[in-house]
Design a protein around this motif. Structure first.
Motif, mmCIF file in Angstrom:
data_model
loop_
_atom_site.group_PDB
_atom_site.id
_atom_site.type_symbol
_atom_site.label_atom_id
_atom_site.label_comp_id
_atom_site.label_asym_id
_atom_site.label_seq_id
_atom_site.Cartn_x
_atom_site.Cartn_y
_atom_site.Cartn_z
ATOM 1 N N ASN A 85 0.821 -1.207 0.000
ATOM 2 C CA ASN A 85 0.000 0.000 0.000
ATOM 3 C C ASN A 85 0.856 1.260 0.000
ATOM 4 O O ASN A 85 0.547 2.234 -0.701
ATOM 5 C CB ASN A 85 -0.954 0.006 1.193
ATOM 6 N N TYR B 73 0.823 4.116 -2.878
ATOM 7 C CA TYR B 73 0.623 5.527 -2.527
ATOM 8 C C TYR B 73 1.746 6.389 -3.089
ATOM 9 O O TYR B 73 1.499 7.407 -3.736
ATOM 10 C CB TYR B 73 0.537 5.673 -1.002
ATOM 11 N N ASP C 277 -3.721 5.465 -7.578
ATOM 12 C CA ASP C 277 -5.009 5.558 -6.889
ATOM 13 C C ASP C 277 -5.986 4.472 -7.322
ATOM 14 O O ASP C 277 -6.789 4.004 -6.517
ATOM 15 C CB ASP C 277 -5.623 6.944 -7.056
ATOM 16 N N LEU D 35 -5.166 1.342 -5.343
ATOM 17 C CA LEU D 35 -5.535 1.584 -3.943
ATOM 18 C C LEU D 35 -7.054 1.533 -3.777
ATOM 19 O O LEU D 35 -7.559 0.984 -2.795
ATOM 20 C CB LEU D 35 -4.998 2.933 -3.458
ATOM 21 N N HIS D 36 -7.770 2.104 -4.737
ATOM 22 C CA HIS D 36 -9.231 2.094 -4.692
ATOM 23 C C HIS D 36 -9.759 0.657 -4.699
ATOM 24 O O HIS D 36 -10.635 0.296 -3.902
ATOM 25 C CB HIS D 36 -9.793 2.887 -5.876
ATOM 26 N N ALA E 136 -9.028 -0.955 -1.374
ATOM 27 C CA ALA E 136 -9.912 -0.406 -0.348
ATOM 28 C C ALA E 136 -11.320 -0.993 -0.479
ATOM 29 O O ALA E 136 -11.964 -1.301 0.528
ATOM 30 C CB ALA E 136 -9.940 1.108 -0.434
ATOM 31 N N ALA F 282 -5.341 0.849 2.750
ATOM 32 C CA ALA F 282 -5.466 1.318 1.365
ATOM 33 C C ALA F 282 -6.464 2.476 1.289
ATOM 34 O O ALA F 282 -6.231 3.453 0.561
ATOM 35 C CB ALA F 282 -5.890 0.178 0.448
ATOM 36 N N LEU G 184 -5.485 6.140 0.091
ATOM 37 C CA LEU G 184 -6.237 6.664 -1.046
ATOM 38 C C LEU G 184 -6.808 8.041 -0.709
ATOM 39 O O LEU G 184 -6.719 8.978 -1.510
ATOM 40 C CB LEU G 184 -7.365 5.707 -1.435
ATOM 41 N N LEU H 212 -5.699 11.340 -2.848
ATOM 42 C CA LEU H 212 -6.682 12.138 -3.581
ATOM 43 C C LEU H 212 -6.797 13.543 -3.004
ATOM 44 O O LEU H 212 -6.936 14.517 -3.749
ATOM 45 C CB LEU H 212 -8.032 11.430 -3.600
ATOM 46 N N ALA I 281 -11.357 13.044 -2.586
ATOM 47 C CA ALA I 281 -11.162 12.077 -1.504
ATOM 48 C C ALA I 281 -12.505 11.676 -0.894
ATOM 49 O O ALA I 281 -12.754 10.488 -0.643
ATOM 50 C CB ALA I 281 -10.242 12.657 -0.434
ATOM 51 N N ALA J 285 -14.431 9.225 -3.132
ATOM 52 C CA ALA J 285 -13.908 7.856 -3.028
ATOM 53 C C ALA J 285 -14.359 7.205 -1.723
ATOM 54 O O ALA J 285 -14.768 6.036 -1.712
ATOM 55 C CB ALA J 285 -12.389 7.860 -3.125
#
Length: 139
Positions: free
Chosen positions: A74, A78, A83, A86-87, A90, A97, A101, A105, A114, A117
């Motif tokens: 992770n 980053y 992203d 990571l998305h 998550a 994550a 994220l 963002l 952010a 998300a």
């Protein structure tokens, strides 16, 4: 009693970018959550070496059951600004994550991206929301 391994050779291999040798030496000694602090530290070093060697597929495999591999993966994602990955992580329930994220963002475009998300993934996560609203300079 701590079992011995050739740390000097592993450090030298790492310094010259000989990832195969460094990973082999450290990985043979490494032990996650060992009562032996040298073995545990070797495990953390092993995860770091996997990133440096670009062996992300191995880190991804280990991340399924190893919290240290998951954190290292992770952190790499980053730092590389990935992203999308990571998305996905998550969405599968990886809280770290999600937090990274949110930070990524937020740093890119402010809290709106952010927050979107977070709303898509886990809208009640108060820590993620807090991260989304922190000033960009605040880590």
């Amino acid at each position: 009693m701590t079992a011995w391994f050739d740390q000097a050779s592993a450090e030298a291999a790492e310094a010259r970018g000989d990832w195969t040798t460094a990973i082999a030496l450290v990985g043979e000694f490494a032990e996650c959550y060992s009562h032996d602090p040298y073995r545990h530290n070797a495990h953390l070093w092993h995860m770091d070496l996997l990133v440096k060697a670009g062996l992300l597929h191995e880190l991804v495999d280990r991340a399924e059951i190893d919290v240290h591999a998951r954190r290292q993966l992770n952190r790499f994602l980053y730092e590389e600004g990935r992203d999308g990955v990571l998305h996905e992580r998550a969405q599968r329930g990886d809280k770290i994550a999600l937090y990274l994220l949110a930070r990524l963002l937020r740093d890119r475009g402010g809290s709106a991206a952010a927050m979107q998300a977070i709303a898509d993934i886990e809208m009640t996560n108060t820590y993620a929301i807090e991260l989304a609203h922190r000033p960009q300079s605040d880590r």
